[in-house]
Design an enzyme around this catalytic site. Structure first.
Site, PDB file in Angstrom:
ATOM      1  N   SER A 286       0.839  -1.199   0.000  1.00  0.00           N
ATOM      2  CA  SER A 286       0.000   0.000   0.000  1.00  0.00           C
ATOM      3  C   SER A 286       0.870   1.244   0.000  1.00  0.00           C
ATOM      4  O   SER A 286       1.973   1.246   0.554  1.00  0.00           O
ATOM      5  CB  SER A 286      -0.897   0.011   1.244  1.00  0.00           C
ATOM      6  OG  SER A 286      -1.567   1.246   1.387  1.00  0.00           O
TER       7      SER A 286
ATOM      8  N   TYR B  50      -1.903  -0.624  10.327  1.00  0.00           N
ATOM      9  CA  TYR B  50      -1.955  -0.919   8.899  1.00  0.00           C
ATOM     10  C   TYR B  50      -0.773  -0.321   8.149  1.00  0.00           C
ATOM     11  O   TYR B  50      -0.079  -1.015   7.401  1.00  0.00           O
ATOM     12  CB  TYR B  50      -3.268  -0.402   8.301  1.00  0.00           C
ATOM     13  CG  TYR B  50      -3.406  -0.693   6.828  1.00  0.00           C
ATOM     14  CD1 TYR B  50      -3.756  -1.961   6.385  1.00  0.00           C
ATOM     15  CD2 TYR B  50      -3.180   0.303   5.881  1.00  0.00           C
ATOM     16  CE1 TYR B  50      -3.873  -2.238   5.031  1.00  0.00           C
ATOM     17  CE2 TYR B  50      -3.296   0.045   4.523  1.00  0.00           C
ATOM     18  CZ  TYR B  50      -3.644  -1.243   4.106  1.00  0.00           C
ATOM     19  OH  TYR B  50      -3.745  -1.509   2.756  1.00  0.00           O
TER      20      TYR B  50
END
Length: 278
Positions: free
Chosen positions: A162, A176
Site C-alpha cells: 500500500s 496498517y
C-alpha cells in the site's frame, strides 16, 4: 540480437497460482485477470461462502480455472492446512499472490492492543508463514535455462502492499501503515534471499481501489481523493490485474525486489495526507 517470443510475452496460460484474499476486492480483481488469461488459480479467504461464489463466477468466464480453498490465515494451523491441500493437488506453484490483509482505524489514545496484533499478524507474519510453507512448490516451479545456468522463468511472489507503507496517511491506521511498510521490506528480503533459487519477490503498492477495506473512506472523502490524483480517478480492476499479469509473465521475469506504485501518481502530489498538493 537473438529473436524472442513477443506473441507470448505476457502469457500466464497453464500457470498455477494462489491468491489469498481472492474472493473479493483487489484479490478478486487479480484472480479474475489470471483466470481470464488461462491460469489455474486457487483462491483463499476466511469465508467458504464467498470463496465458492467467486469461484463459480470466475469459472463461468472460461479460459482458466478457479478453485476455492477457504482458510483463516490469522491461524498458523490454517496456513499449514491450506498448503497441505494445495500440495495434494499440485506439484508446482508458479505464482503466490499475498493479498489477504486487515486494517483498523482508531485514535492513538484508544487504539486497542489486540487490533495492532491482529493487523501485524495477518499483514506481515502470515505472509512470511505462507511463503515459507509454499517454498517447496515455488522451487519446483522455477524454470531454468537448458544449460541450467540461469532462471528464464522464475517462480513469483507478489505482495500486495500500500502507498500507506510509503508515506504517512492523515487518517489513524497505525498498525496498517506500519504493517505495509514492514511487508515492503520483507519482500525485498525475500527477493535477495530467494532470487538465487529462481523465485522473485515484488510489491504492488496500491493506492485507492474499490474494496470493502476502502468503502468507508471512498464514501466519505472519495471526491477529495480523486481530486488529489493526477489521473483524476481511483484504481480499476484492469490496473491491478494488468500489473500482476506483467509481473507473472515472461515480461516481468527480470523484475526482483521492486515496489511498483499503482496509484495514478498520487504519492507525487501528496505529503502525509490524501490529496494534499505539494
Amino acid at each position: 540480437m537473438a529473436s524472442f517470443d513477443l506473441q507470448n510475452l505476457f502469457t500466464v496460460r497453464g500457470k498455477v497460482v494462489l491468491v489469498t484474499g481472492g474472493s473479493r476486492g483487489i484479490g478478486k480483481m487479480i484472480a479474475t485477470g489470471l483466470v481470464k488469461n488461462g491460469a489455474k488459480t486457487y483462491i483463499s479467504s476466511r469465508s467458504e461462502k464467498d470463496c465458492e461464489r467467486t469461484a463459480k463466477e470466475l469459472n463461468a468466464l472460461g479460459s482458466g480455472q478457479c478453485i476455492p480453498i477457504p482458510a483463516d490465515l490469522q491461524k498458523f494451523e490454517e496456513v499449514e492446512r491450506l498448503v497441505d491441500e494445495l500440495k495434494k493437488k499440485e506439484r508446482f506453484l508458479h505464482i503466490l499472490v499475498n493479498n489477504a490483509g486487515a486494517t483498523w482505524g482508531e485514535s492513538i489514545e484508544d487504539y486497542p492492543d489486540h487490533a495492532f496484533s491482529k493487523v501485524l499478524t495477518l499483514n506481515v507474519q502470515r505472509v512470511f508463514t505462507l511463503t515459507q510453507k509454499c517454498l517447496p512448490l515455488l522451487r519446483a516451479a522455477a524454470q531454468q535455462s537448458k544449460d541450467g545456468d540461469t532462471f528464464v522463468d522464475p517462480a513469483r511472489i507478489i505482495n500486495i502492499g500500500s502507498i500507506e507503507g510509503l508515506s504517512v496517511p492523515s487518517h489513524e491506521t497505525y498498525a496498517y501503515s506500519a504493517s505495509k511498510a514492514a511487508l515492503h521490506h520483507l519482500s525485498r528480503n525475500l527477493a535477495g534471499r530467494l532470487g538465487w533459487e529462481g523465485i522473485t519477490s515484488n510489491v504492488i503498492a496500491c493506492g485507492p481501489f474499490e474494496s470493502k477495506m476502502m468503502a468507508h473512506t471512498l464514501a466519505t472523502t472519495g471526491e477529495v481523493i480523486k481530486a488529489g490524483i493526477p489521473l483524476h480517478r481511483i484504481g480499476m480492476p484492469e490496473d491491478v490485474a494488468g500489473t500482476v499479469l506483467y509481473l507473472s509473465s515472461r515480461a516481468g521475469a527480470y523484475v526482483n525486489g521492486a515496489t511498483i506504485r499503482l496509484e495514478g501518481g498520487m504519492t507525487s502530489r501528496m505529503e502525509g495526507s490524501w490529496g494534499a498538493k505539494l
